[in-house]
Design a protein around this motif. Structure first.
Motif, PDB file in Angstrom:
ATOM      1  N   LYS A  23      16.936  23.139   8.952  1.00  0.00           N
ATOM      2  CA  LYS A  23      16.689  22.042   8.021  1.00  0.00           C
ATOM      3  C   LYS A  23      17.949  21.710   7.229  1.00  0.00           C
ATOM      4  O   LYS A  23      18.251  20.534   6.981  1.00  0.00           O
ATOM      5  CB  LYS A  23      15.552  22.407   7.073  1.00  0.00           C
ATOM      6  N   LYS A  34      20.953  22.081   8.216  1.00  0.00           N
ATOM      7  CA  LYS A  34      21.897  21.395   9.101  1.00  0.00           C
ATOM      8  C   LYS A  34      21.600  19.897   9.145  1.00  0.00           C
ATOM      9  O   LYS A  34      22.512  19.066   9.192  1.00  0.00           O
ATOM     10  CB  LYS A  34      21.851  21.993  10.504  1.00  0.00           C
ATOM     11  N   LYS A  35      20.312  19.535   9.109  1.00  0.00           N
ATOM     12  CA  LYS A  35      19.943  18.121   9.072  1.00  0.00           C
ATOM     13  C   LYS A  35      20.418  17.479   7.772  1.00  0.00           C
ATOM     14  O   LYS A  35      20.957  16.378   7.773  1.00  0.00           O
ATOM     15  CB  LYS A  35      18.430  17.970   9.219  1.00  0.00           C
ATOM     16  N   SER A  63      24.237  17.241   7.851  1.00  0.00           N
ATOM     17  CA  SER A  63      24.706  16.189   8.751  1.00  0.00           C
ATOM     18  C   SER A  63      24.537  14.815   8.116  1.00  0.00           C
ATOM     19  O   SER A  63      25.436  13.967   8.197  1.00  0.00           O
ATOM     20  CB  SER A  63      23.938  16.253  10.075  1.00  0.00           C
ATOM     21  N   LEU A  64      23.402  14.590   7.450  1.00  0.00           N
ATOM     22  CA  LEU A  64      23.185  13.303   6.803  1.00  0.00           C
ATOM     23  C   LEU A  64      24.174  13.087   5.669  1.00  0.00           C
ATOM     24  O   LEU A  64      24.735  11.990   5.506  1.00  0.00           O
ATOM     25  CB  LEU A  64      21.754  13.206   6.283  1.00  0.00           C
ATOM     26  N   VAL A 103      17.037  16.557   2.147  1.00  0.00           N
ATOM     27  CA  VAL A 103      16.203  16.267   3.318  1.00  0.00           C
ATOM     28  C   VAL A 103      15.200  17.410   3.493  1.00  0.00           C
ATOM     29  O   VAL A 103      15.600  18.577   3.598  1.00  0.00           O
ATOM     30  CB  VAL A 103      17.060  16.135   4.592  1.00  0.00           C
ATOM     31  N   ASP A 104      13.925  17.076   3.508  1.00  0.00           N
ATOM     32  CA  ASP A 104      12.876  18.085   3.727  1.00  0.00           C
ATOM     33  C   ASP A 104      13.003  19.278   2.785  1.00  0.00           C
ATOM     34  O   ASP A 104      12.799  20.435   3.178  1.00  0.00           O
ATOM     35  CB  ASP A 104      12.889  18.576   5.180  1.00  0.00           C
TER      36      ASP A 104
END
Length: 248
Positions: free
Chosen positions: A12, A14-15, A18-19, A99-100
């Motif tokens: 999570k 990493k997402k 990345s964003l 994110v999340d």
């Protein structure tokens, strides 16, 4: 307390990383003479929000922007607004994305048009000191090893290391333990363990690292008005070595 992350949590993060990196790239692409720092902030906010995420910095401690946009002698926490970027300026952009339930945090310094050789050398050394620090961020190493890697690299080139502001742990909170200074002694400090996630962020000055905060209670500038550069990655400590989570 240092919070170790599971493999699922790292996925999570990493997402999120990345964003944040993609938003930073979008903001950096907009750096050019004639653009305002507020316009860069709006580009970054739109990028993050349009993808269903939240800018980590917006409202954090009362900060009014979605990104910190710091020009020339501003080290960090530059408030985006009406300042017009000029030819030869260097612009540090710090971006966070949620994110999340997990944050990604990253920064880089960009050139507005043609910059001086001195400005380019400072930017290069700051970025290279970050890479040097990442290489030593392995299980069993210490936080002091990271700080020493940054400090020894830039001070050998005559630059200053900011002491008052440091890197940090990252996770469900934007700032977690441990603190990650850009100076230190090898073999000292918290031991790096698989599952740790830290933001390494050299904040380096052209001359003296002496600084002060402006009356807005956010903007941090060099006392001597020398230039400053700022680069940052969020790093996961794994059994196989450091993994950069903030890649586009």
């Amino acid at each position: 307390m240092v919070v170790l992350k599971t493999s699922g949590e790292l996925a999570k993060m990493k997402k999120a990383g990345s964003l944040a990196a993609q938003a930073l790239r979008a903001g950096g692409a907009a750096v050019r003479p004639g653009v305002t720092t507020g316009e860069i902030d709006r580009i970054i906010k739109h990028y993050i929000v349009s993808r269903g995420a939240t800018p980590s910095f917006l409202g954090y401690g009362g900060f009014p922007g979605s990104a910190c946009v710091s020009v020339n002698d501003v080290i960090i926490h530059g408030i985006p607004g009406g300042r017009v970027i000029q030819e030869g300026d260097i612009v540090s952009i710090d971006v966070g994305a949620l994110v999340d339930g997990y944050h990604g945090d990253t920064a880089a310094t960009f050139a507005a048009g043609a910059v001086s050789a001195q400005a380019q050398a400072l930017m290069d050394a700051t970025r290279e000191s970050l890479l040097a620090a990442i290489t030593v961020a392995k299980p069993g190493a210490r936080i002091g090893d990271i700080g020493h890697a940054v400090q020894s690299y830039v001070e050998a080139r005559g630059y200053g290391v900011v002491r008052e502001y440091v890197g940090h742990g990252v996770g469900r909170k934007l700032h977690e333990e441990p603190e990650v200074p850009n100076y230190g002694k090898p073999g000292h400090g918290v031991r790096l363990t698989p599952g740790m996630v830290i933001a390494i962020e050299p904040m380096i000055t052209e001359h003296s690292p002496a600084l002060h905060v402006l009356d807005d209670d956010w903007t941090v500038v060099t006392n001597d008005h020398g230039l400053a550069a700022h680069f940052e990655h969020t790093i996961a400590i794994t059994a196989d070595g450091p993994v950069i989570l903030t890649l586009p």
